[in-house]
Design a protein around this motif. Structure first.
Motif, mmCIF file in Angstrom:
data_model
loop_
_atom_site.group_PDB
_atom_site.id
_atom_site.type_symbol
_atom_site.label_atom_id
_atom_site.label_comp_id
_atom_site.label_asym_id
_atom_site.label_seq_id
_atom_site.Cartn_x
_atom_site.Cartn_y
_atom_site.Cartn_z
ATOM 1 N N GLU A 122 19.856 -26.915 3.589
ATOM 2 C CA GLU A 122 18.343 -26.926 3.386
ATOM 3 C C GLU A 122 17.756 -26.145 4.679
ATOM 4 N N LYS A 123 18.395 -26.547 5.892
ATOM 5 C CA LYS A 123 17.502 -26.018 7.060
ATOM 6 C C LYS A 123 18.018 -24.479 7.304
ATOM 7 N N ALA A 124 19.160 -24.135 6.803
ATOM 8 C CA ALA A 124 19.780 -22.754 6.809
ATOM 9 C C ALA A 124 18.693 -21.939 5.884
ATOM 10 N N LYS A 125 18.518 -22.571 4.574
ATOM 11 C CA LYS A 125 17.657 -21.860 3.661
ATOM 12 C C LYS A 125 16.269 -21.617 4.212
ATOM 13 N N VAL A 126 15.727 -22.651 5.022
ATOM 14 C CA VAL A 126 14.418 -22.233 5.623
ATOM 15 C C VAL A 126 14.563 -21.344 6.484
ATOM 16 N N ALA A 127 15.503 -21.207 7.446
ATOM 17 C CA ALA A 127 15.574 -20.314 8.402
ATOM 18 C C ALA A 127 15.726 -18.809 7.604
ATOM 19 N N VAL A 128 16.340 -18.515 6.640
ATOM 20 C CA VAL A 128 16.435 -17.378 5.786
ATOM 21 C C VAL A 128 15.175 -17.156 5.186
ATOM 22 N N ARG A 129 14.384 -18.187 4.815
ATOM 23 C CA ARG A 129 13.107 -17.781 4.305
ATOM 24 C C ARG A 129 12.095 -17.522 5.624
ATOM 25 N N ASN A 130 12.322 -18.045 6.614
ATOM 26 C CA ASN A 130 11.397 -17.498 7.740
ATOM 27 C C ASN A 130 11.572 -16.085 8.051
ATOM 28 N N ILE A 165 20.619 -16.731 0.288
ATOM 29 C CA ILE A 165 20.673 -17.912 -0.335
ATOM 30 C C ILE A 165 21.742 -18.277 -1.080
ATOM 31 N N LYS A 166 22.171 -17.348 -1.963
ATOM 32 C CA LYS A 166 23.470 -17.542 -2.859
ATOM 33 C C LYS A 166 24.693 -18.051 -1.957
ATOM 34 N N ASN A 167 24.792 -17.029 -0.885
ATOM 35 C CA ASN A 167 25.731 -17.228 0.069
ATOM 36 C C ASN A 167 25.810 -18.879 0.850
ATOM 37 N N ILE A 168 24.596 -19.506 1.164
ATOM 38 C CA ILE A 168 24.476 -20.589 1.575
ATOM 39 C C ILE A 168 24.816 -21.615 0.605
ATOM 40 N N ASP A 169 24.380 -21.316 -0.698
ATOM 41 C CA ASP A 169 24.786 -22.220 -1.806
ATOM 42 C C ASP A 169 26.324 -22.560 -1.987
ATOM 43 N N VAL A 170 26.858 -21.197 -1.775
ATOM 44 C CA VAL A 170 28.538 -21.204 -1.984
ATOM 45 C C VAL A 170 29.091 -21.789 -0.855
#
Length: 182
Positions: A122-130, A165-170
């Motif tokens: 989730e931290k990584a996803k937040v970084a991507v959204r930023n 985001i897909k990559n992070i999910d994988v």
């Protein structure tokens, strides 16, 4: 102007995934992985030195890490460094090498580690959204773009964001699978 904004966003999003990979490498999954020792340092001749500069680390068995120091006088310092790193592992020093036996994970500890994996993802996803937000702001600030070009860039940024985001999910799913596999 469009490509540099998208390329920069793509690079920064890839870095977020790399950081996630590195953080998840520190979460031990009941199998021996030398990356759990990345944070270990030992005092060697008065300086804090990373373990990988003091010794070679190998995996002779699936649940054992073998630390072979380049200088046998560093054994005690390496052992103290492992204790100080608070990894929950007890080093076995036989005078020439140190063995770290990775304990089997209980069901409860697996669930706790899975929660940690989700939190890191989730931290990584937040970084991507930023990064997406910053890229969209850069596109709006660009003076030489027409409205159509700006909309196209926004769509391209969203596509890049979705891929990241897909990559992070994988990555998250792979680590959770590793944790739940006995």
């Amino acid at each position: 102007m469009a490509n540099p904004i998208i390329e920069s966003a793509k690079e920064r999003m890839a870095k977020a995934a790399d950081v996630l990979q590195r953080e998840l490498g520190n979460i031990r999954a009941g199998v021996a992985n030398p990356s759990i020792l990345r944070s270990v340092t030992a005092e060697y001749y008065g300086a804090e030195t990373p373990l990988n500069q003091l010794a070679s680390i190998s995996v002779p068995e699936p649940r054992v890490l073998l630390i072979t120091p380049f200088d046998k006088t560093a054994l005690k310092a390496i052992e103290q460094g492992i204790f100080a790193a608070n990894l929950g592992l007890t080093p076995a020093n036989d005078g020439s090498v140190i063995r770290l036996v990775i304990p089997a994970l209980t069901e409860e500890s697996r669930k706790t580690l899975a929660k940690d994996v989700k939190a890191e993802a989730e931290k990584a996803k937040v970084a991507v959204r930023n990064v997406r937000r910053d890229a969209l702001n850069d596109a709006k600030k660009a003076d030489d773009l027409s409205e159509d070009e700006e909309r196209k860039i926004e769509k391209d940024i969203q596509v890049v964001t979705d891929e990241a985001i897909k990559n992070i999910d994988v990555i998250q799913a792979d680590k959770e699978k590793e944790l739940t596999t006995i």
